[in-house]
Write an enzyme that holds these catalytic residues in place. Structure first.
Site, PDB file in Angstrom:
ATOM      1  N   PRO A  65       0.854  -1.185   0.000  1.00 41.15           N
ATOM      2  CA  PRO A  65       0.000   0.000   0.000  1.00 41.15           C
ATOM      3  C   PRO A  65       0.896   1.243   0.000  1.00 41.15           C
ATOM      4  O   PRO A  65       1.896   1.292   0.718  1.00 41.15           O
ATOM      5  CB  PRO A  65      -0.805  -0.123   1.295  1.00 41.15           C
ATOM      6  CG  PRO A  65      -0.232  -1.255   2.054  1.00 41.15           C
ATOM      7  CD  PRO A  65       0.716  -1.994   1.188  1.00 41.15           C
ATOM      8  N   HIS A  66       0.549   2.214  -0.832  1.00 44.03           N
ATOM      9  CA  HIS A  66       1.397   3.398  -0.959  1.00 44.03           C
ATOM     10  C   HIS A  66       0.563   4.623  -1.312  1.00 44.03           C
ATOM     11  O   HIS A  66      -0.384   4.524  -2.078  1.00 44.03           O
ATOM     12  CB  HIS A  66       2.492   3.180  -2.012  1.00 44.03           C
ATOM     13  CG  HIS A  66       1.950   2.813  -3.354  1.00 44.03           C
ATOM     14  ND1 HIS A  66       1.549   1.537  -3.666  1.00 44.03           N
ATOM     15  CD2 HIS A  66       1.723   3.544  -4.466  1.00 44.03           C
ATOM     16  CE1 HIS A  66       1.116   1.500  -4.908  1.00 44.03           C
ATOM     17  NE2 HIS A  66       1.200   2.714  -5.421  1.00 44.03           N
ATOM     18  N   VAL A  67       0.929   5.746  -0.698  1.00 48.04           N
ATOM     19  CA  VAL A  67       0.263   7.020  -0.979  1.00 48.04           C
ATOM     20  C   VAL A  67       1.274   8.156  -0.865  1.00 48.04           C
ATOM     21  O   VAL A  67       2.309   8.020  -0.230  1.00 48.04           O
ATOM     22  CB  VAL A  67      -0.925   7.301  -0.015  1.00 48.04           C
ATOM     23  CG1 VAL A  67      -2.056   6.318  -0.238  1.00 48.04           C
ATOM     24  CG2 VAL A  67      -0.492   7.296   1.436  1.00 48.04           C
TER      25      VAL A  67
END
Length: 154
Positions: A65-67
């Site tokens: 997960p990446h933001v």
């Protein structure tokens, strides 16, 4: 880009417990808030929005997960090994037991991609995956995560 540059000292969680994907993302957002000062609520909302686009699971029990967030100053990676694998809407249908959460500044376009590529190269190696799944503690996990990558080029 080296993983040591992104992995905070207390950002390895060897016994991560979550019942489902949303709870895992919520806990990671809280941990990221403690590490970066960015709002856990904002991080969590961004994670949910990102996951709505498509799952960040790579398959084989791995998710990244990446933001990107405007309030984050530097790329930060959190690694968590789940006690019990959880459903993550993986394309291969396999539950996830290894999570790499990547939080980057909004303007970190190329560096964000380099960080994702570095993690992707790391988890491509079957021996690394075995090491991540069998390491006994934080130091064992850190050793596996930070070992130099060997080239498989001919």
């Amino acid at each position: 880009m080296n993983i040591e540059d992104m992995l905070a000292t207390d950002a390895i969680i060897p016994r991560f417990e979550a019942e489902d994907k949303k709870q895992a993302l919520h806990i990671l957002a809280q941990k990221a808030e403690a590490l970066t000062g960015a709002s856990a609520a904002d991080i969590y909302a961004a994670l949910l929005q990102r996951e709505r686009l498509s799952s960040t699971s790579l398959g084989r029990g791995i998710a990244i997960p990446h933001v990107k967030m405007p309030t984050v100053k530097k790329i930060t990676c959190i690694f968590a090994r789940l006690e019990r694998p959880i459903a993550f809407e993986s394309h291969d249908g396999e539950p996830v037991d290894l999570l790499f959460f990547l939080l980057a500044p909004e303007h970190a376009g190329a560096d964000h991609l380099k960080a994702l590529a570095r993690i992707s190269r790391l988890v491509r190696d079957p021996a690394t995956l075995e090491g991540l799944r069998s390491a006994k503690d934080v130091e064992g996990l850190r050793t596996v995560l930070t070992k130099p990558l060997t080239s498989h080029a001919a």
